[in-house]
Design an enzyme around this catalytic site. Structure first.
Site, PDB file in Angstrom:
ATOM      1  N   LEU A 146       0.760  -1.318  -0.006  1.00  0.00           N
ATOM      2  CA  LEU A 146      -0.019  -0.152  -0.002  1.00  0.00           C
ATOM      3  C   LEU A 146       0.923   1.394   0.005  1.00  0.00           C
ATOM      4  O   LEU A 146       1.745   1.367   0.897  1.00  0.00           O
ATOM      5  CB  LEU A 146      -0.743  -0.043   1.108  1.00  0.00           C
ATOM      6  CG  LEU A 146      -1.907   1.298   1.345  1.00  0.00           C
ATOM      7  CD1 LEU A 146      -2.793   1.295   0.017  1.00  0.00           C
ATOM      8  CD2 LEU A 146      -2.797   1.060   2.709  1.00  0.00           C
ATOM      9  N   ASP A 147       0.336   2.252  -0.922  1.00  0.00           N
ATOM     10  CA  ASP A 147       1.126   3.404  -1.001  1.00  0.00           C
ATOM     11  C   ASP A 147       2.701   3.640  -0.848  1.00  0.00           C
ATOM     12  O   ASP A 147       3.716   4.301  -0.525  1.00  0.00           O
ATOM     13  CB  ASP A 147       0.762   4.328   0.082  1.00  0.00           C
ATOM     14  CG  ASP A 147      -0.936   4.896  -0.048  1.00  0.00           C
ATOM     15  OD1 ASP A 147      -1.122   4.705  -1.332  1.00  0.00           O
ATOM     16  OD2 ASP A 147      -1.403   4.898   0.819  1.00  0.00           O
ATOM     17  N   ALA A 148       3.288   2.280  -1.527  1.00  0.00           N
ATOM     18  CA  ALA A 148       4.581   2.221  -1.775  1.00  0.00           C
ATOM     19  C   ALA A 148       5.444   1.792  -2.970  1.00  0.00           C
ATOM     20  O   ALA A 148       6.455   1.442  -3.248  1.00  0.00           O
ATOM     21  CB  ALA A 148       5.203   0.922  -0.648  1.00  0.00           C
TER      22      ALA A 148
END
Length: 284
Positions: free
Chosen positions: A227-229
């Site tokens: 997530l969001d990486a």
């Protein structure tokens, strides 16, 4: 608009790449209108993006790809040659917040984004009238918290049926399943505020206000299973002070989010973003 071929290359760095590729293009009458190169000294990898005036080349893009293949093999290239007349098909995904969607639709109608918006998918029905006013299909796919799998199976079906080359999460407040992330790796873009992981959850700008932050910002990145990486495409910030209210921070944040997302989408559509592990090379 002018008609171009775009050649993008990633390969092990060595002498003679620029000379060989340039000579190949000019040998077929090609006029190079834009050229960008970068050598990553740490990894020993080379990146290149050329824009070629299509009408100057004496062959079709298919024939040009076939003729270039021996050079690509010689230099162990990962490469692509795209034709700007083949417009990308984009699917937008959104929840209730409209600022990024409205901005992308405006830029699209103004001709700033060279693509076809094939559909908008949302887990809410709030923005249907706005999207349908633009004569774009709107698909409402609720995502119940108790069982999300059927909803995302329908999302994947809609994305595939739209023939999507690219998916843009324009403030879509659901986490995509790993299978969808893998299938469209390098083709799903997301935007989020810069307060993660410090101010996660509800009302991040209000949380940041209570901490007295001095900078707010946004990040546009490719979506991965983590997530969001994913690889970052673009970021920007806006300075704030003790004079600003929580509503001011929200307003500034929306401005930064929509601008950063629009730049990221445009650069992706123009083949300016080359992935390199969990990083990107952006020829903006």
């Amino acid at each position: 608009m002018s008609h171009y071929y775009r050649l993008v290359i990633s390969c092990p760095d060595r002498l003679g790449i620029v000379a060989r590729v340039s000579s190949f293009i000019t040998g077929h009458g090609g006029s190079i209108t834009e050229a960008s190169q970068h050598s990553d000294l740490e990894s020993g990898r080379f990146f290149m993006r050329y824009e070629i005036l299509a009408d100057s080349v004496d062959m079709t893009p298919e024939a040009l790809r076939e003729a270039f293949e021996p050079i690509a093999r010689e230099f162990d290239m990962q490469w692509a040659l795209t034709d700007t007349r083949q417009r990308r098909r984009v699917v937008l995904m959104v929840s209730r917040e409209s600022h990024c969607l409205v901005d992308l639709l405006y830029r699209w109608t103004a001709g700033e984004l060279d693509c076809d918006i094939a559909a908008v998918i949302s887990n809410h029905d709030d923005l249907r009238s706005l999207v349908e006013w633009h004569e774009i299909p709107y698909h409402h796919v609720p995502v119940p918290s108790e069982d999300k799998a059927p909803a995302f199976a329908e999302v994947e079906r809609l994305v595939e049926s739209a023939g999507a080359d690219c998916v843009v999460l324009a403030r879509y407040m659901q986490i995509l399943p790993p299978g969808l992330c893998q299938r469209y790796a390098g083709r799903v873009l997301n935007i989020h505020h810069s307060f993660l992981p410090s101010f996660a959850g509800a009302k991040p700008y209000h949380q940041a206000y209570l901490r007295g932050v001095k900078l707010i910002g946004a990040t546009c990145h490719y979506v991965t299973e983590e997530l969001d990486a994913g690889p970052i495409i673009e970021q920007d910030i806006h300075r704030v002070s003790h004079c600003h209210t929580p509503d001011d921070l929200v307003r500034f944040g929306r401005d930064v989010e929509k601008a950063v997302l629009a730049r990221g989408v445009r650069w992706h559509l123009e083949d300016r973003v080359l992935r390199h592990g969990n990083k990107t090379v952006v020829f903006a």
